[in-house]
Design a protein around this motif. Structure first.
Motif, short mmCIF file in Angstrom:
data_model
loop_
_atom_site.label_atom_id
_atom_site.label_comp_id
_atom_site.label_asym_id
_atom_site.label_seq_id
_atom_site.Cartn_x
_atom_site.Cartn_y
_atom_site.Cartn_z
N GLU A 103 1.36 3.64 -1.94
CA GLU A 103 2.44 3.21 -2.83
C GLU A 103 2.11 1.87 -3.50
O GLU A 103 2.38 1.66 -4.69
N LEU A 104 1.51 0.97 -2.74
CA LEU A 104 1.19 -0.36 -3.29
C LEU A 104 -0.11 -0.34 -4.10
O LEU A 104 -0.38 -1.27 -4.85
N GLY A 105 -0.93 0.69 -3.91
CA GLY A 105 -2.22 0.73 -4.62
C GLY A 105 -3.23 -0.22 -4.02
O GLY A 105 -4.04 -0.82 -4.75
N CYS A 106 -3.20 -0.38 -2.70
CA CYS A 106 -4.23 -1.20 -2.03
C CYS A 106 -5.54 -0.41 -1.99
O CYS A 106 -5.56 0.79 -2.28
N GLY A 107 -6.61 -1.09 -1.62
CA GLY A 107 -7.90 -0.40 -1.52
C GLY A 107 -7.95 0.50 -0.29
O GLY A 107 -6.92 0.74 0.36
N HIS A 108 -9.13 1.00 0.00
CA HIS A 108 -9.31 1.90 1.15
C HIS A 108 -9.44 1.09 2.43
O HIS A 108 -10.49 1.04 3.07
N ILE A 109 -8.34 0.46 2.80
CA ILE A 109 -8.32 -0.48 3.91
C ILE A 109 -7.74 0.17 5.16
O ILE A 109 -7.06 1.18 5.07
N PRO A 110 -7.97 -0.41 6.35
CA PRO A 110 -7.30 0.12 7.54
C PRO A 110 -5.79 -0.03 7.43
O PRO A 110 -5.29 -1.07 6.97
N ALA A 111 -5.07 1.04 7.79
CA ALA A 111 -3.61 1.03 7.73
C ALA A 111 -3.11 1.92 8.85
O ALA A 111 -3.52 3.07 8.96
N PHE A 112 -2.22 1.38 9.69
CA PHE A 112 -1.73 2.17 10.82
C PHE A 112 -0.39 1.62 11.30
O PHE A 112 -0.02 0.50 10.96
N ASP A 113 0.31 2.46 12.08
CA ASP A 113 1.64 2.09 12.58
C ASP A 113 1.59 1.59 14.02
O ASP A 113 0.67 1.92 14.76
N ILE A 114 2.61 0.86 14.36
CA ILE A 114 2.82 0.36 15.73
C ILE A 114 4.20 0.81 16.16
O ILE A 114 5.15 0.70 15.38
N THR A 115 4.34 1.28 17.39
CA THR A 115 5.65 1.64 17.91
C THR A 115 5.99 0.74 19.09
O THR A 115 5.36 0.85 20.13
N ALA A 116 6.94 -0.13 18.89
CA ALA A 116 7.46 -0.93 20.01
C ALA A 116 8.94 -1.20 19.77
O ALA A 116 9.45 -2.27 20.10
N ALA A 117 9.60 -0.23 19.13
CA ALA A 117 11.05 -0.30 18.87
C ALA A 117 11.42 -1.64 18.22
O ALA A 117 10.74 -2.06 17.29
N CYS A 118 12.45 -2.29 18.74
CA CYS A 118 12.94 -3.51 18.06
C CYS A 118 11.96 -4.67 18.22
O CYS A 118 12.06 -5.67 17.51
N SER A 119 11.00 -4.57 19.16
CA SER A 119 9.94 -5.58 19.27
C SER A 119 8.77 -5.27 18.33
O SER A 119 7.79 -6.02 18.29
N GLY A 120 8.86 -4.17 17.60
CA GLY A 120 7.71 -3.66 16.85
C GLY A 120 7.11 -4.67 15.89
O GLY A 120 5.89 -4.77 15.79
#
Ligand SMILES: CC(C)(COP(=O)(O)OP(=O)(O)OC[C@H]1O[C@@H](n2cnc3c(N)ncnc32)[C@H](O)[C@@H]1OP(=O)(O)O)[C@@H](O)C(=O)NCCC(=O)NCCS
Length: 333
Positions: A103-120
């Motif tokens: 969506e932002l049009g960044c390069g082919h960079i590492p991108a990933f999610d973190i799950t830690a609920a409200c501490s996330g």
């Protein structure tokens, strides 16, 4: 040997959906057995925002991220890592961070999610900090984005009144000045108390029989009273530890506390026990309710934009939630 770098908070951004939902909507529209008076006095929440058609954690997160990048004086092409904290990803796969990157049009960079609920967000901040501190990334975008209202049980007055949607983001940038920016992050978890806050999914050990399309497995379930007690205890510990950390780091003091925006009574009880001055606490939960991983970065962005916090201030960020997880960060803005 790797030369460790300072990690500056170079820009912040936030995005709140336009639709305002007042406490009265729960009684007038949903016929819930509650009241504006109960919600205000027991939580401090007056209203919250709900994502509209087409809005998701990725679109909210991208809007907050775009603003953080602009505020940092950078462009999406400068970002070389995206970490997104969310418990309401658009999809199980790919990650929300992948969608934000596109969506932002960044390069082919590492991108990933973190799950830690409200501490996330603080967990994600920690990951972004490690990348930047070691030189693995120059500019990291760290996002907290949630559309919790999509997983609420609107027949459960104990939980559905508490939450709202939104996103906040920061850009972390490498700096040769080591004694600035992110100074200390502390992360904790206790999975033995996992049942206190849960969002079951289709990938569950005990799926109920019957066709999946007839089941709603993904509602949030929480034990509010127990979480209340856990939150106060851990928030007091985090504040007291941060005061020790600040002294050991040679900081002159903590200028502001930005806690996870969950319940005014939790914050008040923690302040009373810890003795932390109430006038230094940033609270916006009356407007947005609990936005989980988004709550701390939204409050941080607002505090900077309104002048409540200013460059040079040392700010303590504190969060706690499902897992159970709890966390803090000492940051010089
Ligand atoms: C949920 C929360 C607001 C409840 O407040 P509380 O003061 O602890 O209230 P209790 O759970 O003791 O319930 C008191 C009574 O109010 C009732 N009640 C709960 N929600 C209500 C509502 N929206 N309207 C009216 N009454 C309500 C309860 O049913 C209970 O009634 P009872 O005494 O007849 O059983 C509070 O515990 C809280 O904020 N907890 C943390 C929230 C959380 O888990 N956040 C997510 C993780 S960060």
């Amino acid at each position: 040997m790797t030369q460790l770098l300072g990690v500056a908070l170079r820009g912040t951004g936030s995005y709140l959906p336009a639709r305002v939902v007042t406490n009265d909507e729960f009684t007038e529209v949903l016929n819930l057995d509650t009241s504006d008076e109960w919600i205000r006095t027991r939580t401090g929440i007056r209203e919250r925002r709900y994502a509209g058609q087409g809005e998701t954690s990725a679109t909210l997160g991208a809007a907050a991220g775009r603003l953080a990048i602009e505020t940092a004086g950078l462009t999406p092409a400068d970002i070389d890592l995206i970490v997104c904290a969310t418990v309401t990803p658009d999809l199980m796969c790919p990650s929300t961070a992948n969608l934000i990157q596109a969506e932002l049009g960044c390069g082919h960079i590492p991108a990933f999610d973190i799950t830690a609920a409200c501490s996330g967000f603080l967990y994600a901040l920690s990951v972004g900090t490690q990348f930047v501190r070691t030189g693995a990334a120059r500019h990291a975008l760290v996002v907290g984005a949630e559309v919790l209202t999509r997983i609420l049980d609107f027949t459960d007055r104990n939980s559905c009144i508490l939450f709202g949607d939104g996103a906040g983001a920061v850009v972390l940038s490498a700096t040769p000045v080591i004694n600035t920016g992110v100074r200390m992050i502390r992360l904790y978890s206790d999975g033995s108390r996992q049942e206190l806050i849960q969002v079951p999914s289709r990938v569950t050990p005990n799926p109920p029989p019957g066709p999946p399309q007839l089941q709603r497995l993904d509602y949030m379930r929480l034990s509010g009273r127990e979480v209340f007690r856990f939150a106060v205890t851990r928030m007091v510990e985090l504040i007291e530890q941060a005061e020790i950390d600040a002294r050991e780091l040679g900081l002159t003091g903590i200028d502001a506390l930005i806690p996870h925006q969950v319940n005014q009574r939790i914050i008040d009880a923690a302040l009373e026990s810890s003795g932390f001055p109430a006038h230094k606490v940033v609270v916006n939960l009356s407007k947005y309710g609990n936005t989980s991983a988004a709550s701390v970065p939204i409050a941080l962005d607002e505090a900077l934009r309104t002048g409540r916090c200013k460059p040079g201030d040392t700010v303590l960020l504190v969060a706690f939630g499902g897992g159970l997880t709890w966390s803090s960060a000492l940051v010089t803005l």
